[in-house]
Design a protein around this motif. Structure first.
Motif, PDB file in Angstrom:
ATOM      1  N   LEU A   6      -6.663   5.122  -6.750  1.00  0.00           N
ATOM      2  CA  LEU A   6      -5.005   5.684  -6.681  1.00  0.00           C
ATOM      3  C   LEU A   6      -4.684   6.514  -5.917  1.00  0.00           C
ATOM      4  CD1 LEU A   6      -3.638   5.924  -9.595  1.00  0.00           C
ATOM      5  CD2 LEU A   6      -3.755   8.352  -9.736  1.00  0.00           C
ATOM      6  N   SER A   7      -5.395   6.999  -5.387  1.00  0.00           N
ATOM      7  CA  SER A   7      -4.623   7.780  -3.838  1.00  0.00           C
ATOM      8  C   SER A   7      -3.704   6.423  -3.240  1.00  0.00           C
ATOM      9  CB  SER A   7      -5.796   8.554  -2.696  1.00  0.00           C
ATOM     10  OG  SER A   7      -5.598   9.774  -3.129  1.00  0.00           O
ATOM     11  N   VAL A   8      -5.380   5.452  -2.555  1.00  0.00           N
ATOM     12  CA  VAL A   8      -4.619   4.136  -2.014  1.00  0.00           C
ATOM     13  C   VAL A   8      -3.743   2.927  -2.764  1.00  0.00           C
ATOM     14  CG1 VAL A   8      -5.691   1.946  -1.227  1.00  0.00           C
ATOM     15  CG2 VAL A   8      -6.892   4.056  -0.735  1.00  0.00           C
ATOM     16  N   THR A   9      -3.450   2.947  -3.684  1.00  0.00           N
ATOM     17  CA  THR A   9      -2.434   2.113  -4.335  1.00  0.00           C
ATOM     18  C   THR A   9      -1.241   3.744  -4.567  1.00  0.00           C
ATOM     19  OG1 THR A   9      -3.957   1.667  -6.206  1.00  0.00           O
ATOM     20  CG2 THR A   9      -1.580   1.527  -6.587  1.00  0.00           C
ATOM     21  N   PHE A  10      -1.103   4.398  -4.054  1.00  0.00           N
ATOM     22  CA  PHE A  10      -0.249   5.722  -4.062  1.00  0.00           C
ATOM     23  C   PHE A  10       0.396   5.269  -2.738  1.00  0.00           C
ATOM     24  CE2 PHE A  10      -0.495   8.083  -7.518  1.00  0.00           C
ATOM     25  CZ  PHE A  10       1.259   7.957  -8.059  1.00  0.00           C
ATOM     26  N   ALA A  11      -0.135   4.982  -1.691  1.00  0.00           N
ATOM     27  CA  ALA A  11       0.073   4.974  -0.426  1.00  0.00           C
ATOM     28  C   ALA A  11       0.412   3.346  -0.051  1.00  0.00           C
ATOM     29  CB  ALA A  11      -1.650   5.134   0.732  1.00  0.00           C
ATOM     30  N   ALA A  12       0.131   2.678  -0.422  1.00  0.00           N
ATOM     31  CA  ALA A  12       0.399   0.877  -0.323  1.00  0.00           C
ATOM     32  C   ALA A  12       1.976   1.347  -0.633  1.00  0.00           C
ATOM     33  CB  ALA A  12      -0.790  -0.168  -1.074  1.00  0.00           C
ATOM     34  N   LEU A  13       2.248   1.932  -1.684  1.00  0.00           N
ATOM     35  CA  LEU A  13       3.880   1.660  -2.706  1.00  0.00           C
ATOM     36  C   LEU A  13       4.509   2.542  -1.936  1.00  0.00           C
ATOM     37  CD1 LEU A  13       2.314   2.033  -6.497  1.00  0.00           C
ATOM     38  CD2 LEU A  13       3.302   0.488  -5.466  1.00  0.00           C
ATOM     39  N   ALA A  14       3.793   3.473  -0.836  1.00  0.00           N
ATOM     40  CA  ALA A  14       4.403   4.493  -0.528  1.00  0.00           C
ATOM     41  C   ALA A  14       5.961   3.712   0.936  1.00  0.00           C
ATOM     42  CB  ALA A  14       4.008   5.321   0.604  1.00  0.00           C
ATOM     43  N   ASP A  15       5.650   2.207   1.520  1.00  0.00           N
ATOM     44  CA  ASP A  15       6.442   2.159   2.411  1.00  0.00           C
ATOM     45  C   ASP A  15       7.285   0.911   1.329  1.00  0.00           C
ATOM     46  OD1 ASP A  15       7.101  -0.349   3.664  1.00  0.00           O
ATOM     47  OD2 ASP A  15       6.922   1.130   5.595  1.00  0.00           O
ATOM     48  N   PRO A  16       8.510   0.930   1.591  1.00  0.00           N
ATOM     49  CA  PRO A  16       9.729   0.317   0.434  1.00  0.00           C
ATOM     50  C   PRO A  16       9.453  -1.316   0.936  1.00  0.00           C
ATOM     51  CG  PRO A  16      11.113   1.388   2.094  1.00  0.00           C
ATOM     52  CD  PRO A  16       9.475   2.335   2.961  1.00  0.00           C
ATOM     53  N   THR A  17       9.510  -1.872   2.412  1.00  0.00           N
ATOM     54  CA  THR A  17       8.839  -3.070   2.536  1.00  0.00           C
ATOM     55  C   THR A  17       7.791  -3.526   1.063  1.00  0.00           C
ATOM     56  OG1 THR A  17       9.308  -2.791   4.863  1.00  0.00           O
ATOM     57  CG2 THR A  17       7.756  -4.576   4.181  1.00  0.00           C
ATOM     58  N   ARG A  18       6.530  -3.050   1.370  1.00  0.00           N
ATOM     59  CA  ARG A  18       5.386  -3.461   1.238  1.00  0.00           C
ATOM     60  C   ARG A  18       5.793  -3.382  -1.010  1.00  0.00           C
ATOM     61  NH1 ARG A  18       2.849  -0.999   4.778  1.00  0.00           N
ATOM     62  NH2 ARG A  18       2.269   1.394   3.523  1.00  0.00           N
ATOM     63  N   ARG A  19       6.292  -2.726  -1.225  1.00  0.00           N
ATOM     64  CA  ARG A  19       7.308  -2.243  -2.731  1.00  0.00           C
ATOM     65  C   ARG A  19       8.134  -4.033  -2.654  1.00  0.00           C
ATOM     66  NH1 ARG A  19       8.143   2.524  -1.182  1.00  0.00           N
ATOM     67  NH2 ARG A  19      10.613   2.893  -1.500  1.00  0.00           N
ATOM     68  N   ALA A  20       9.122  -4.498  -1.965  1.00  0.00           N
ATOM     69  CA  ALA A  20       9.988  -4.918  -2.083  1.00  0.00           C
ATOM     70  C   ALA A  20       8.932  -6.478  -2.044  1.00  0.00           C
ATOM     71  CB  ALA A  20      11.073  -5.431  -0.845  1.00  0.00           C
ATOM     72  N   ILE A  21       7.858  -6.783  -1.329  1.00  0.00           N
ATOM     73  CA  ILE A  21       7.128  -7.627  -1.518  1.00  0.00           C
ATOM     74  C   ILE A  21       6.576  -7.912  -2.828  1.00  0.00           C
ATOM     75  CG2 ILE A  21       4.230  -8.413  -0.449  1.00  0.00           C
ATOM     76  CD1 ILE A  21       5.327  -7.386   2.296  1.00  0.00           C
ATOM     77  N   LEU A  22       5.989  -6.868  -3.239  1.00  0.00           N
ATOM     78  CA  LEU A  22       5.740  -6.769  -4.829  1.00  0.00           C
ATOM     79  C   LEU A  22       6.608  -7.280  -5.758  1.00  0.00           C
ATOM     80  CD1 LEU A  22       3.329  -3.267  -4.509  1.00  0.00           C
ATOM     81  CD2 LEU A  22       2.825  -5.619  -4.872  1.00  0.00           C
ATOM     82  N   ALA A  23       7.911  -7.035  -5.778  1.00  0.00           N
ATOM     83  CA  ALA A  23       8.916  -7.334  -6.315  1.00  0.00           C
ATOM     84  C   ALA A  23       9.240  -8.444  -6.517  1.00  0.00           C
ATOM     85  CB  ALA A  23       9.593  -6.407  -6.400  1.00  0.00           C
ATOM     86  N   ARG A  24       8.553  -9.026  -5.444  1.00  0.00           N
ATOM     87  CA  ARG A  24       8.913 -10.565  -5.380  1.00  0.00           C
ATOM     88  C   ARG A  24       7.931 -10.728  -5.243  1.00  0.00           C
ATOM     89  NH1 ARG A  24       7.696 -14.436  -5.614  1.00  0.00           N
ATOM     90  NH2 ARG A  24       8.248 -16.775  -4.681  1.00  0.00           N
ATOM     91  N   LEU A  25       6.508 -10.626  -5.185  1.00  0.00           N
ATOM     92  CA  LEU A  25       5.864 -11.399  -6.335  1.00  0.00           C
ATOM     93  C   LEU A  25       5.668 -11.096  -7.604  1.00  0.00           C
ATOM     94  CD1 LEU A  25       2.832 -10.389  -3.650  1.00  0.00           C
ATOM     95  CD2 LEU A  25       3.785 -12.619  -3.791  1.00  0.00           C
TER      96      LEU A  25
END
Length: 116
Positions: A6-25
């Motif tokens: 869960l901590s690793v997931t939250f750390a990955a989600l903390a960045d807006p660029t990574r969230r935008a990439i996930l939204a695109r995927l």
């Protein structure tokens, strides 16, 4: 010291660029080039973001001939949603208390909005 998933997931989600990439995927598989096009950053910088997402288990990278698609892996997001759901009762109760308070305030006013 091992870091929990869960901590690793939250750390990955903390960045807006990574969230935008996930939204695109979430719309379907995409190549690194397609994923990097909306961002004013280098290909290697986008690749670093993708590695973080991959380590968190949020994306998978495939290989189809010359095409290397990235796909969304939603299981870690489900774990985040389940964790957040444990707090839903707290928020629901807080909102219910606020509704009760507002109803009491409204009950103290007459039709012209003056306190009775």
């Amino acid at each position: 010291m091992a870091t929990d998933t869960l901590s690793v997931t939250f750390a990955a989600l903390a960045d807006p660029t990574r969230r935008a990439i996930l939204a695109r995927l979430a719309q379907g598989p995409a190549t690194v080039k397609e994923l990097s096009s909306p961002f004013a950053m280098s290909g290697p910088a986008v690749s670093k973001h993708l590695r973080v997402l991959e380590r968190a288990g949020l994306i998978a990278r495939g290989r189809e001939a010359q095409w290397r698609p990235c796909t969304l892996e939603a299981a870690p997001l489900k774990a985040v949603a389940e964790w957040a759901a444990t707090y839903r009762r707290f928020w629901d109760e807080s909102h219910d208390r606020l509704d009760d308070y507002l109803r009491r305030l409204q009950g103290r006013e007459d039709d012209d909005g003056h306190r009775a």
